[in-house]
Design an enzyme around this catalytic site. Structure first.
Site, PDB file in Angstrom:
ATOM      1  N   GLU A 148      17.500 -18.435  -5.309  1.00  0.00           N
ATOM      2  CA  GLU A 148      17.144 -17.101  -5.792  1.00  0.00           C
ATOM      3  C   GLU A 148      16.691 -17.153  -7.260  1.00  0.00           C
ATOM      4  OE1 GLU A 148      16.416 -14.441  -4.534  1.00  0.00           O
ATOM      5  OE2 GLU A 148      16.762 -12.864  -5.987  1.00  0.00           O
ATOM      6  N   HIS A 177      17.713 -37.367  -3.392  1.00  0.00           N
ATOM      7  CA  HIS A 177      16.899 -37.773  -2.251  1.00  0.00           C
ATOM      8  C   HIS A 177      15.405 -37.484  -2.468  1.00  0.00           C
ATOM      9  CE1 HIS A 177      20.437 -38.759   0.066  1.00  0.00           C
ATOM     10  NE2 HIS A 177      20.965 -37.600  -0.309  1.00  0.00           N
ATOM     11  N   ASN A 220      -2.249   2.279   5.649  1.00  0.00           N
ATOM     12  CA  ASN A 220      -1.387   1.139   5.332  1.00  0.00           C
ATOM     13  C   ASN A 220      -1.147   0.415   6.640  1.00  0.00           C
ATOM     14  OD1 ASN A 220       0.508  -0.582   4.271  1.00  0.00           O
ATOM     15  ND2 ASN A 220       2.122   0.958   4.119  1.00  0.00           N
ATOM     16  N   GLY A 221      -1.318  -0.904   6.667  1.00  0.00           N
ATOM     17  CA  GLY A 221      -1.144  -1.657   7.908  1.00  0.00           C
ATOM     18  C   GLY A 221      -2.390  -2.478   8.173  1.00  0.00           C
ATOM     19  N   TRP A 278      -2.846  -2.814  -1.682  1.00  0.00           N
ATOM     20  CA  TRP A 278      -2.566  -4.250  -1.771  1.00  0.00           C
ATOM     21  C   TRP A 278      -3.489  -4.873  -0.743  1.00  0.00           C
ATOM     22  CZ3 TRP A 278      -0.768  -8.161   1.482  1.00  0.00           C
ATOM     23  CH2 TRP A 278      -0.318  -9.322   0.839  1.00  0.00           C
ATOM     24  N   LYS A 286       5.765  -4.684  -3.283  1.00  0.00           N
ATOM     25  CA  LYS A 286       7.086  -4.389  -2.750  1.00  0.00           C
ATOM     26  C   LYS A 286       6.901  -3.999  -1.297  1.00  0.00           C
ATOM     27  CE  LYS A 286      11.374  -3.631  -4.233  1.00  0.00           C
ATOM     28  NZ  LYS A 286      12.107  -4.764  -4.805  1.00  0.00           N
ATOM     29  N   GLU A 327       8.150 -15.943  -9.283  1.00  0.00           N
ATOM     30  CA  GLU A 327       7.371 -14.756  -8.911  1.00  0.00           C
ATOM     31  C   GLU A 327       6.989 -13.878 -10.099  1.00  0.00           C
ATOM     32  OE1 GLU A 327       9.261 -12.047  -6.171  1.00  0.00           O
ATOM     33  OE2 GLU A 327      11.200 -12.336  -7.093  1.00  0.00           O
ATOM     34  N   ARG A 342       4.166  -0.429  -4.731  1.00  0.00           N
ATOM     35  CA  ARG A 342       3.892  -0.918  -3.374  1.00  0.00           C
ATOM     36  C   ARG A 342       2.579  -1.685  -3.275  1.00  0.00           C
ATOM     37  NH1 ARG A 342       6.942   2.029   0.725  1.00  0.00           N
ATOM     38  NH2 ARG A 342       5.464   1.162   2.187  1.00  0.00           N
ATOM     39  N   LYS A 356      13.034 -15.983  -8.519  1.00  0.00           N
ATOM     40  CA  LYS A 356      12.841 -14.964  -9.565  1.00  0.00           C
ATOM     41  C   LYS A 356      11.910 -15.501 -10.637  1.00  0.00           C
ATOM     42  CE  LYS A 356      13.823 -12.209  -7.887  1.00  0.00           C
ATOM     43  NZ  LYS A 356      14.469 -11.893  -6.655  1.00  0.00           N
ATOM     44  N   CYS A 388       0.845  -1.188   0.000  1.00  0.00           N
ATOM     45  CA  CYS A 388       0.000   0.000   0.000  1.00  0.00           C
ATOM     46  C   CYS A 388       0.883   1.242   0.000  1.00  0.00           C
ATOM     47  CB  CYS A 388      -0.941   0.074   1.183  1.00  0.00           C
ATOM     48  SG  CYS A 388      -2.088  -1.290   1.297  1.00  0.00           S
TER      49      CYS A 388
END
Ligand code: F6R
Length: 608
Positions: free
Chosen positions: A481, A504, A100-101, A74, A603, A488, A27, A485, A2
């Site tokens: 990583e 395994h 936001n929160g 978001w 983000k 996502e 965001r 990438k 947000c």
């Protein structure tokens, strides 16, 4: 997570808010809205969707007024619909709130307010705030907001305007960042500095518990005890060009390509060639304290956690200090153990990730010395840590972290070197590492030359449904990583594994449809990774190897080789990750995914 923006001053508010929302859209981007005080009352425009949609709406139904607030969302509570988009209003539509929160006791508050006659129109937790302000007593807006916040549990960064208090914005912060951009007779409040940059470089960061009242004439900050406080002004150190795409198709590509420069920034002024060490004044760790460290715990999330895993190899190898690497979200709920001589390192690009922040607080409460490796200057983690290393990588706008990751690795190399030299690493080894670090940005420049090859490869793998990434030693986190990438931004299911673990279990997945990306630069485990490739080959898997220039012995085994320059092995993850970032990017572009705004992501994850 947000974005919040607010404006009061001599300009029309709506264009400033829209400009801010464009910069904050990374965001959160599922819905968006603005509210402006137009001299008669509060006027709101909002919708489910992106900032461009709101811009078109404002074209058809403009808003006039010099004071307003905006939000890009978001979703947490309630689906991303027009109704649930912020700003939210009270019953009479005279108060508007962006937030936001998470208000944790929203259900209790809502029930109480509904039984007192309030009518709710959304499913959001934020709407409770608007109704609480409606009921709150007070001559000024800040008095009303203070009274409204008294029963609220949870986290917030919020901005409020109200018809009865024209030309005034009240902002408050608990757990979600809020800053005030201070211009000439105008003020821009926001959840991050990118929104204020076109108007001013000078910002005051609110602290947790602060509330501030902002008018065109100035601002006043009150702390938790309602005492007036001076919050010092900071200069934003980067420019508007960091926020624009330039010639690049996406921010992610821009940020991948600017890594030679961002690494130079991280290293600048910190390499001491003669001493074979690093200058890290901000760490606040004297030589004596360094020698007392008995163990290090690294806490982080996502890509930053992967950087931490590389950091473990670096620090154990160079400084001989035992290191554990923890998901911050798990660490924070474990029983805190008081172990004297513990140094906790919190790694976070944004410096605002809720889990990492709480892990840092838990570590502090358990008596640990806490340092941050953080990109965003003035962020909460940076401020609450006892010391730290700023990345100086500039704003990272692409939701998928790239340049922050390589700068985190550089910062961890500096930290490892610094600790090691205080604890007996020979001068010559220190000098060799300094020389290798100094040359690293140029090697990254060379590694980026692999992009045309990666493009061709991406076309062959764009239709894959799964992918396996394997690596070993310091390059196992690079495999993780690379897989993160890819998943996502392209939505291809991908997993990272330590190469030797494949036999395994995951080996059952290997067939001719399974691309297997093997991270295999020449180092002491190279031959072992080659053995794993043999096993993949024997089962018909398609291998893409990321290996070192000059290495000619894989042709028989692999379908594709992507070569990066040879380096000191501890530095190799900075290079091997480059082709994997590019591969994920180009596959996502071919699949027509929204690279900079992948679905469901945002983000800076400031909620638990
Ligand atoms: C992945 C990504 C996330 C972040 C994670 C932590 O590309 O960006 O996994 O790394 O949300 O964020 P920071 O580093 O801001 O704490």
């Amino acid at each position: 997570m947000c974005g919040i923006v607010g404006y009061v001053g001599s300009r029309e508010a709506a264009p400033v808010l829209m400009d801010g929302l464009t910069r904050l859209e990374y965001r959160g981007y599922d819905s968006v809205g603005v509210a402006v005080l137009d001299g008669r009352g509060v006027e709101t425009r909002k919708l489910a969707g992106r900032v461009d949609g709101l811009r078109a709406l404002l074209g058809r139904a403009p808003l006039a007024g010099r004071c307003g607030i905006g939000h890009t969302r978001w979703a947490t509570h309630g689906a991303p619909t027009e109704r649930n988009a912020h700003p939210h209003a009270d019953c009479s539509g005279t108060v508007a709130v962006v937030h936001n929160g998470i208000i944790e006791n929203a259900d209790v508050l809502r029930k109480r307010l509904e039984s007192a006659g309030h009518r709710f129109t959304t499913e959001t937790d934020t709407e409770t705030l608007a109704h609480l302000i409606e009921d709150a007593e007070g001559a000024t807006l800040e008095e009303r907001v203070l009274a409204a916040l008294a029963p609220v549990e949870g986290t917030y960064g919020l901005a409020v305007i109200a018809e009865e208090h024209p030309g005034t914005i009240v902002v408050a912060r608990r757990g979600s960042p809020v800053l005030i951009g201070v211009g000439e007779g105008e003020y821009v409040v926001a959840s991050d500095a990118s929104a204020v940059l076109p108007y001013t470089r000078s910002v005051a960061y609110l602290r947790d518990g602060d509330i501030a009242v902002v008018t065109a004439k100035g601002y006043r900050v009150l702390d938790e005890q309602q005492r007036v406080q001076r919050r010092s002004l900071h200069d934003i150190e980067w420019g508007l060009e960091s926020l624009s795409l330039g010639d690049h198709a996406h921010f992610m590509l821009k940020e991948i390509r600017e890594q030679p420069e961002t690494l130079r920034s991280t290293l600048r002024g910190r390499l001491l060639p003669a001493e074979g060490s690093a200058r890290l004044d901000g760490l606040n760790l004297t030589a004596a304290r360094c020698t007392r460290i008995r163990r290090i715990e690294i806490v982080a999330c996502g890509t930053s956690w992967h950087a931490g895993l590389v950091g473990r190899h670096i620090i154990e190898d160079l400084a001989g200090i035992p290191v554990t690497v923890e998901y911050a979200s798990e660490y924070r709920y474990r029983r805190p153990l008081r172990v004297p001589g513990t140094l906790t390192v919190a790694i976070s690009q944004s410096g605002e990730t809720a889990d990492t922040l709480e892990a840092l607080r838990a570590a502090k409460a358990a008596g640990s010395t806490v340092v941050g490796i953080v990109n965003v200057v003035g962020s909460t983690i940076a401020r609450e840590a006892d010391g730290g290393i700023y990345l100086h990588a500039g704003p990272e706008i692409g939701v998928a972290s790239t340049k922050a990751f390589t700068s985190q690795l550089a910062a961890l190399l500096l930290l490892g070197l610094y600790l090691a030299r205080q604890r007996g690493l020979p001068l010559e080894r220190g000098r060799a590492l300094v020389a290798a670090l100094a040359g690293l940005p140029d090697l990254v420049e060379r590694a980026l030359a692999v992009e045309p090859e990666v493009c061709a490869l991406a076309a062959r793998f764009a239709d894959a449904r799964n992918a396996l990434y394997l690596g070993r030693g310091v390059n196992f986190p690079v495999a993780l990583e690379g897989a993160l990438k890819l998943k996502e931004i392209s939505y291809i299911h991908a997993e990272g594994y330590p190469a030797a673990e494949m036999k395994h279990g995951p080996i059952a997945l290997i067939d001719e449809n399974m691309p297997v990306v093997c991270v295999a630069p020449t180092d002491h485990v190279y031959r072992k990774v080659v053995s794993t490739m043999e096993e993949v080959r024997a089962r018909g898997g398609r291998i893409i190897a990321v290996t070192t220039e000059g290495n000619g012995d894989l042709q028989r085994l692999v379908d594709h080789e992507l070569r990066v320059p040879a380096s000191e092995p501890l530095l190799s993850p900075v290079l091997t990750v480059i082709p994997l970032q590019l591969l994920a990017y180009h596959i996502a572009v071919l699949r027509e995914c929204d690279v900079d705004r992948p679905r469901n992501l945002a983000k800076s994850v400031t909620v638990e």
